[in-house]
Enzyme design. Structure first.
Site, PDB file in Angstrom:
ATOM      1  N   ARG A 151       0.736   1.626  -5.329  1.00  0.00           N
ATOM      2  CA  ARG A 151      -0.651   1.773  -5.768  1.00  0.00           C
ATOM      3  C   ARG A 151      -1.427   0.459  -5.714  1.00  0.00           C
ATOM      4  O   ARG A 151      -2.327   0.210  -6.505  1.00  0.00           O
ATOM      5  CB  ARG A 151      -0.710   2.327  -7.202  1.00  0.00           C
ATOM      6  CG  ARG A 151      -0.090   3.698  -7.362  1.00  0.00           C
ATOM      7  CD  ARG A 151      -0.809   4.732  -6.542  1.00  0.00           C
ATOM      8  NE  ARG A 151      -0.389   6.093  -6.887  1.00  0.00           N
ATOM      9  CZ  ARG A 151      -0.795   7.176  -6.253  1.00  0.00           C
ATOM     10  NH1 ARG A 151      -1.625   7.062  -5.243  1.00  0.00           N
ATOM     11  NH2 ARG A 151      -0.381   8.369  -6.623  1.00  0.00           N
ATOM     12  N   SER A 152      -1.076  -0.375  -4.765  1.00  0.00           N
ATOM     13  CA  SER A 152      -1.748  -1.671  -4.626  1.00  0.00           C
ATOM     14  C   SER A 152      -3.032  -1.589  -3.828  1.00  0.00           C
ATOM     15  O   SER A 152      -3.841  -2.522  -3.831  1.00  0.00           O
ATOM     16  CB  SER A 152      -0.807  -2.672  -3.940  1.00  0.00           C
ATOM     17  OG  SER A 152      -0.477  -2.224  -2.633  1.00  0.00           O
ATOM     18  N   GLY A 153      -3.247  -0.484  -3.089  1.00  0.00           N
ATOM     19  CA  GLY A 153      -4.403  -0.369  -2.209  1.00  0.00           C
ATOM     20  C   GLY A 153      -4.092  -0.708  -0.763  1.00  0.00           C
ATOM     21  O   GLY A 153      -4.998  -0.796   0.062  1.00  0.00           O
ATOM     22  N   LYS A 154      -2.809  -0.867  -0.439  1.00  0.00           N
ATOM     23  CA  LYS A 154      -2.445  -1.277   0.922  1.00  0.00           C
ATOM     24  C   LYS A 154      -2.764  -0.210   1.959  1.00  0.00           C
ATOM     25  O   LYS A 154      -3.192  -0.531   3.072  1.00  0.00           O
ATOM     26  CB  LYS A 154      -0.976  -1.695   0.994  1.00  0.00           C
ATOM     27  CG  LYS A 154       0.032  -0.633   0.587  1.00  0.00           C
ATOM     28  CD  LYS A 154       1.450  -1.208   0.539  1.00  0.00           C
ATOM     29  CE  LYS A 154       2.480  -0.149   0.203  1.00  0.00           C
ATOM     30  NZ  LYS A 154       2.272   0.451  -1.150  1.00  0.00           N
ATOM     31  N   ALA A 172       2.627   9.224  10.214  1.00  0.00           N
ATOM     32  CA  ALA A 172       3.176   9.461   8.883  1.00  0.00           C
ATOM     33  C   ALA A 172       4.696   9.517   8.977  1.00  0.00           C
ATOM     34  O   ALA A 172       5.239  10.321   9.740  1.00  0.00           O
ATOM     35  CB  ALA A 172       2.621  10.764   8.311  1.00  0.00           C
ATOM     36  N   HIS A 190      -3.456  11.648   0.811  1.00  0.00           N
ATOM     37  CA  HIS A 190      -3.545  10.802   2.003  1.00  0.00           C
ATOM     38  C   HIS A 190      -4.171  11.570   3.160  1.00  0.00           C
ATOM     39  O   HIS A 190      -5.014  11.037   3.890  1.00  0.00           O
ATOM     40  CB  HIS A 190      -2.152  10.289   2.393  1.00  0.00           C
ATOM     41  CG  HIS A 190      -1.747   9.049   1.682  1.00  0.00           C
ATOM     42  ND1 HIS A 190      -1.883   7.800   2.221  1.00  0.00           N
ATOM     43  CD2 HIS A 190      -1.215   8.857   0.442  1.00  0.00           C
ATOM     44  CE1 HIS A 190      -1.431   6.885   1.369  1.00  0.00           C
ATOM     45  NE2 HIS A 190      -1.021   7.505   0.276  1.00  0.00           N
TER      46      HIS A 190
END
Length: 311
Positions: A151-154, A172, A190
């Site tokens: 959940r870091s935004g990567k 994917a 996603h």
């Protein structure tokens, strides 16, 4: 044809009067006024060679390329990629970001993103001569590796890197989530975030996919790929050398590709030592793979709390 940009912000300007958010607090009053352009001395938003696309506006079904596109990219930057794909934006189209406001945290972050997308943000009061060619779009790194924790935004940052491209293949590597409602919800989120004009490939054959690529690839992500390879090869309790061979193949394909690649991976070196041998094997393989791909990449960054730090 000359265009005067009297203002380039959203309807309430940037900063917005009375807004206490961090974005507005950083800027002096009147920094950017609401979007308004003048074309050859006349109000220009209705000019036939000028396309203005504020947030939520529908893209034209055909036509183009336009000489000037004024576009709100803060809401959905992938719109620009679709416009390029359909020929609405061409090589000689001037693209200027307008309707700017506190949806972006700073002018610095705005400039960073617009450089990725090949778009300008001009100061209020700027004059552009459309008889001159637009600035040459700066070439982006061919191989980018984005690292970060959960959940870091990567993943969102990886999508930003490629948002303005006319053709993208999203690779994917994780399971679809059958039997796991929470994981399935993540996968669905996603999918829903991806632009409709992107292609999606679900595979663990990353080396083959990279070797056969004919468009930029977004690979999300290497952590789920390593876990899937361990599963495929039954290597959690041994046989790690077979996993390493698959990693060798991936690194070689990454090194040789002529296409643009952006890959997302988990940074596994900042936590505690896993309590199981299988957990330690996963950490070691992924950590080493990250190191090897970073050595073969022009661009490597760590994403923490949505902030990007080049490495």
């Amino acid at each position: 044809m000359k265009v005067l940009f009297s203002g380039t912000a959203g309807p309430r300007g940037w900063p917005e009067p009375g807004c206490p958010c961090a974005s507005c607090a950083r800027l002096p009053r009147g920094h950017r006024r609401p979007t308004q352009v003048v074309v050859d001395g006349r109000p220009g938003l209705a000019h036939p060679e000028v396309l203005h696309l504020p947030a939520g506006a529908k893209e034209p079904p055909g036509g183009g390329p336009y000489r000037l596109v004024l576009i709100d990219l803060l809401e959905a930057p992938e719109r620009l990629g679709d416009l390029r794909r359909r020929g609405v934006v061409g090589e000689r189209t001037h693209v200027v970001a307008v309707d700017l406001d506190h949806r972006i945290r700073s002018e610095h972050e705005l400039a960073r993103r617009l450089e990725l997308w090949g778009v300008r943000a001009v100061p209020d009061g700027s004059l552009i001569d459309l008889a001159q060619p637009p600035p040459v779009r700066r070439a982006q790194p061919r191989r980018s590796l984005l690292l970060g924790g959960s959940r870091s935004g990567k993943s969102a940052e990886a999508e930003l890197r490629l948002a303005a491209e006319p053709s993208i293949t999203y690779v994917a590597t994780g399971p679809a989530g059958a039997g796991d409602a929470e994981w399935a919800a993540r996968v669905r989120a996603h999918r829903e975030r991806r632009p409709a004009h992107w292609d999606t490939v679900e595979t663990t054959d990353l080396a083959g996919t990279i070797a056969g690529a004919r468009a930029p690839l977004l690979i999300d992500g290497l952590g789920t790929w390593v876990a899937a390879v361990f599963d495929e090869l039954g290597a959690w309790d041994g046989g790690r050398e077979r996993v390493e061979r698959r990693c060798d193949e991936l690194v070689e394909a990454w090194r040789r590709t002529p296409e643009r690649l952006v890959a997302v991976s988990d940074e596994v070196g900042l936590g505690v030592v896993p309590g199981s041998s299988s957990g330690r094997a996963f950490r070691d393989v992924l950590g080493r793979l990250n190191e090897r791909l970073a050595a073969e990449s022009e661009d490597v960054a760590l994403v923490v709390a949505g902030r990007v730090t080049p490495l």
